[in-house]
Scaffold this active site. Structure first.
Site, PDB file in Angstrom:
ATOM      1  N   ASP A 223      -5.573  -5.480  -8.187  1.00 27.53           N
ATOM      2  CA  ASP A 223      -5.433  -6.745  -7.449  1.00 27.53           C
ATOM      3  C   ASP A 223      -5.982  -7.966  -8.180  1.00 27.53           C
ATOM      4  O   ASP A 223      -6.408  -8.941  -7.538  1.00 27.53           O
ATOM      5  CB  ASP A 223      -6.045  -6.610  -6.056  1.00 27.53           C
ATOM      6  CG  ASP A 223      -5.110  -5.840  -5.127  1.00 27.53           C
ATOM      7  OD1 ASP A 223      -3.882  -6.035  -5.230  1.00 27.53           O
ATOM      8  OD2 ASP A 223      -5.603  -5.040  -4.311  1.00 27.53           O
TER       9      ASP A 223
ATOM     10  N   ASP B 135       2.986  -3.989  -3.192  1.00 29.45           N
ATOM     11  CA  ASP B 135       2.155  -5.200  -3.176  1.00 29.45           C
ATOM     12  C   ASP B 135       1.934  -5.767  -4.585  1.00 29.45           C
ATOM     13  O   ASP B 135       1.732  -6.959  -4.776  1.00 29.45           O
ATOM     14  CB  ASP B 135       0.764  -4.933  -2.576  1.00 29.45           C
ATOM     15  CG  ASP B 135       0.746  -3.922  -1.449  1.00 29.45           C
ATOM     16  OD1 ASP B 135       1.640  -3.060  -1.404  1.00 29.45           O
ATOM     17  OD2 ASP B 135      -0.172  -3.964  -0.626  1.00 29.45           O
TER      18      ASP B 135
ATOM     19  N   GLY C 285       8.126   8.867  -2.671  1.00 21.95           N
ATOM     20  CA  GLY C 285       7.523   7.726  -2.002  1.00 21.95           C
ATOM     21  C   GLY C 285       6.616   8.186  -0.873  1.00 21.95           C
ATOM     22  O   GLY C 285       6.784   9.300  -0.359  1.00 21.95           O
TER      23      GLY C 285
ATOM     24  N   THR D 217       3.741   6.372   2.356  1.00 20.84           N
ATOM     25  CA  THR D 217       3.117   5.147   2.859  1.00 20.84           C
ATOM     26  C   THR D 217       1.614   5.289   2.795  1.00 20.84           C
ATOM     27  O   THR D 217       1.074   6.383   2.692  1.00 20.84           O
ATOM     28  CB  THR D 217       3.550   4.829   4.301  1.00 20.84           C
ATOM     29  OG1 THR D 217       3.297   3.442   4.545  1.00 20.84           O
ATOM     30  CG2 THR D 217       2.795   5.659   5.342  1.00 20.84           C
TER      31      THR D 217
ATOM     32  N   ARG E 104       4.446  -5.525   6.064  1.00 21.02           N
ATOM     33  CA  ARG E 104       3.934  -6.344   4.965  1.00 21.02           C
ATOM     34  C   ARG E 104       4.449  -5.845   3.611  1.00 21.02           C
ATOM     35  O   ARG E 104       4.630  -6.642   2.694  1.00 21.02           O
ATOM     36  CB  ARG E 104       2.415  -6.437   4.990  1.00 21.02           C
ATOM     37  CG  ARG E 104       1.921  -7.568   4.115  1.00 21.02           C
ATOM     38  CD  ARG E 104       0.559  -8.077   4.479  1.00 21.02           C
ATOM     39  NE  ARG E 104      -0.474  -7.071   4.417  1.00 21.02           N
ATOM     40  CZ  ARG E 104      -1.009  -6.475   5.471  1.00 21.02           C
ATOM     41  NH1 ARG E 104      -0.618  -6.794   6.680  1.00 21.02           N
ATOM     42  NH2 ARG E 104      -1.948  -5.567   5.346  1.00 21.02           N
TER      43      ARG E 104
ATOM     44  N   TRP F 250       6.015  -8.225   1.003  1.00 19.11           N
ATOM     45  CA  TRP F 250       5.651  -8.317  -0.429  1.00 19.11           C
ATOM     46  C   TRP F 250       6.910  -8.129  -1.277  1.00 19.11           C
ATOM     47  O   TRP F 250       7.059  -8.719  -2.346  1.00 19.11           O
ATOM     48  CB  TRP F 250       4.620  -7.258  -0.819  1.00 19.11           C
ATOM     49  CG  TRP F 250       3.233  -7.386  -0.243  1.00 19.11           C
ATOM     50  CD1 TRP F 250       2.474  -6.372   0.294  1.00 19.11           C
ATOM     51  CD2 TRP F 250       2.381  -8.559  -0.177  1.00 19.11           C
ATOM     52  NE1 TRP F 250       1.236  -6.841   0.696  1.00 19.11           N
ATOM     53  CE2 TRP F 250       1.154  -8.174   0.415  1.00 19.11           C
ATOM     54  CE3 TRP F 250       2.557  -9.897  -0.559  1.00 19.11           C
ATOM     55  CZ2 TRP F 250       0.102  -9.071   0.639  1.00 19.11           C
ATOM     56  CZ3 TRP F 250       1.505 -10.798  -0.324  1.00 19.11           C
ATOM     57  CH2 TRP F 250       0.315 -10.380   0.261  1.00 19.11           C
TER      58      TRP F 250
ATOM     59  N   SER G  70      -5.036  -3.081   8.851  1.00 22.28           N
ATOM     60  CA  SER G  70      -5.023  -1.632   8.678  1.00 22.28           C
ATOM     61  C   SER G  70      -4.965  -0.971  10.048  1.00 22.28           C
ATOM     62  O   SER G  70      -5.942  -0.994  10.788  1.00 22.28           O
ATOM     63  CB  SER G  70      -6.313  -1.239   7.946  1.00 22.28           C
ATOM     64  OG  SER G  70      -6.439   0.145   7.874  1.00 22.28           O
TER      65      SER G  70
ATOM     66  N   SER H 274      -2.110   5.291  12.543  1.00 22.31           N
ATOM     67  CA  SER H 274      -1.002   5.900  13.281  1.00 22.31           C
ATOM     68  C   SER H 274      -1.166   7.415  13.160  1.00 22.31           C
ATOM     69  O   SER H 274      -1.961   7.887  12.342  1.00 22.31           O
ATOM     70  CB  SER H 274       0.344   5.467  12.683  1.00 22.31           C
ATOM     71  OG  SER H 274       0.722   6.341  11.641  1.00 22.31           O
TER      72      SER H 274
END
Ligand code: GLY
Length: 395
Positions: A108, A168, A226, A228, A240, A244, A356, A359
Site C-alpha cells: 500500500d 486494490d 480467485g 475474496t 469496493r 477499485w 470490514s 460474513s
C-alpha cells in the site's frame, strides 16, 4: 445498465457547499489531527487519533492537501497556510516512516505516499516529500514477483498462502509511474505495467464482476484461483473491489494508453451500475440489491465517481458527458443522503461506509461497519474537487 436518465445531478451550489463544509471539517480537525492521524474508520461516527502506522494514513494528509488547494483557489490564504503547515508536519512523519521502514512491508505504498508526499511535491516542490515518495516506490517494487509478474499484496514473500495480488493494488501503481517520470528510471514503470497486465487478465471475471484477490502457482507463476478477503463470499463482487477496478482501469488506461483497457473499464463499470440500489450507493457487496438490510459502502460510490471523471478525459462525446453526468448523479446522492452536514454528528465527511464486515463465508473481523472511513472521505473530496475545476491529480 441502470437507467439513471431521470436522476438529478449535484448542482454548482451543492458542490460549493460540500467543499466549503469539507474544508471547515478538515480545518476544525487540525488541532487533534496534525501530529496524529485519523484512524481508518470512525467509531460512533467520530475518528480517534492514531500514529502513522496503518495503510490508510495518506488519505488524511490527502484531505488536508485538497482543502489547502480549495482555500488557495478561493483566496483564503490564512487557512491555506494552516493547512499547508499541518500537511508538512505529516510529510515529515511519512519521511521518517519510509526511512525507518516502519510498517511498510506491504503493497500500500501508493495509498500512503501518493495523496501525502506526491501531492506535497506537486503542490509545493517539497523535496523531502519527493525523496520519501521515491523511497516508497523503491519499497513497493521489492514486492514484485518476476515469475508470477505481479506485486504481492500482503505477508512474507516466500509463503505460498500469500502468493497473490489484490484488485486494490491498481491504485498503488500511479506511484510507480510517477517515480519513473521523476527519476528517469524506467524500472518502476515496467513493473507497474507487468502487474497491471497480470491483474487485468485474472481479476476480471467473464461477466465483468471482479475477484478481490487472485492466487498464482509459486513455482510456475500460472494463474491458480480467485478468492475474496473482504467480500461476502468468493464468487460475489465486493463493492469496493469493483470500485477499485473502475478507478484502477481508468488509471491503467491513463498510464498505458491501451485501448482495450477502456473497454474493460466500460464493462466493469456496467457490472457495478447493474448491481446498485436505486440511490446509486452500493451495499458493501454487490450480491445485495435494492431493499437489502445489509450495510452500505458509501466509499465505493465516491471511488467510482473519481474513476468516471478520470475516464471522461480520455473518451469522446457523448461517452465523456455520460460519465461526468453519472458522477454528478452519484455525488448528488452521496451529498443528499450520506454526507455529514453538521460537525456535531461526526468529525468525518461521509457516513455509512463499510471497512470490514464479517460474513459466514469470509474471515473478516467486524469493524468500521456503517461508519465513516478515511478513504471514503478522501475520495469524496477528490471527486468534488475534480468537478470544481481542472485538477492536477495526485495519482
Ligand atoms: N484496500 C483495502 C480496502 O479497500 O479496504
Amino acid at each position: 445498465m441502470l437507467d439513471v436518465s431521470g436522476y438529478a445531478e449535484i448542482t454548482d451550489e451543492e458542490l460549493a457547499a460540500a467543499l466549503d463544509f469539507s474544508c471547515a471539517q478538515v480545518l476544525g480537525n487540525l488541532g487533534q489531527f496534525t501530529e496524529q492521524f485519523q484512524n481508518a474508520y470512525s467509531e460512533g461516527n467520530f475518528y480517534r487519533p492514531i500514529g502513522n502506522v496503518d495503510w490508510t494514513n495518506g488519505f488524511w494528509t490527502g484531505e488536508i492537501w485538497l482543502a489547502y488547494e480549495y482555500c488557495r483557489r478561493n483566496g483564503r490564504e490564512e487557512d491555506a497556510a494552516r493547512l499547508r503547515h499541518a500537511a508538512e508536519v505529516q510529510v515529515e512523519s511519512f519521511y521518517r516512516r519510509i526511512v525507518n521502514k516502519d510498517q511498510v512491508d506491504h503493497h500500500d505504498m501508493g495509498f500512503l505516499y501518493t495523496p501525502s508526499c506526491v501531492a506535497a511535491y506537486k503542490l509545493t516542490g517539497n523535496t523531502r516529500a519527493r525523496e520519501a515518495a521515491v523511497l516508497a516506490a523503491e519499497q513497493l517494487i521489492t514486492r514484485y514477483h518476476p515469475v508470477g509478474e505481479f506485486i504481492q499484496a500482503w505477508g512474507p514473500m516466500d509463503a505460498p498462502e500469500n502468493y497473490r495480488l489484490i484488485i486494490d493494488c491498481l491504485l498503488n501503481l500511479p506511484l510507480l509511474y510517477w517515480a519513473s517520470e521523476e527519476t528517469g528510471d524506467g524500472k518502476y514503470r515496467e513493473i507497474a505495467e507487468k502487474h497491471i497486465h497480470t491483474a487485468v487478465a485474472n481479476v476480471i471475471r467473464e461477466d465483468y464482476s471482479t475477484w478481490h484477490t487472485f492466487f498464482f502457482d509459486m513455482k510456475t507463476g500460472a494463474p491458480d484461483h480467485g478468492s475474496t478477503c473482504q467480500g461476502y463470499r468468493d464468487g460475489s463482487a465486493w463493492a469496493r473491489g469493483q470500485a477499485w477496478g473502475v478507478y484502477g482501469m481508468a488509471c491503467a488506461y491513463r498510464y498505458t494508453g491501451r485501448e482495450d483497457y477502456i473497454d474493460k473499464f466500460r464493462h466493469v463499470t456496467e457490472y457495478y451500475m447493474d448491481h446498485l440500489p436505486k440511490d446509486l450507493v452500493p451495499y458493501w457487496d454487490l450480491e445485495f440489491g435494492e431493499g437489502s438490510t445489509e450495510p452500505r459502502d458509501s466509499s465505493s460510490a465516491s471511488i467510482v465517481a473519481c474513476g468516471l471523471l478520470e475516464m471522461s478525459k480520455y473518451v469522446g462525446e457523448p461517452e465523456a458527458a455520460f460519465y461526468t453526468g453519472l458522477a454528478k448523479k452519484i455525488l448528488k446522492s452521496v451529498y443528499d443522503g450520506y454526507a455529514v452536514k453538521d460537525g456535531a454528528v461526526s468529525n468525518g465527511l461521509v457516513l455509512h461506509s463499510t471497512y470490514s464486515n464479517h460474513s459466514p463465508y469470509n474471515t473478516c473481523n467486524h469493524y468500521g461497519v456503517d461508519e465513516c472511513n478515511i478513504w471514503g472521505d478522501y475520495f469524496y473530496m477528490e471527486a468534488l474537487t475534480r468537478l470544481d475545476r481542472d485538477w492536477n491529480q495526485y495519482w
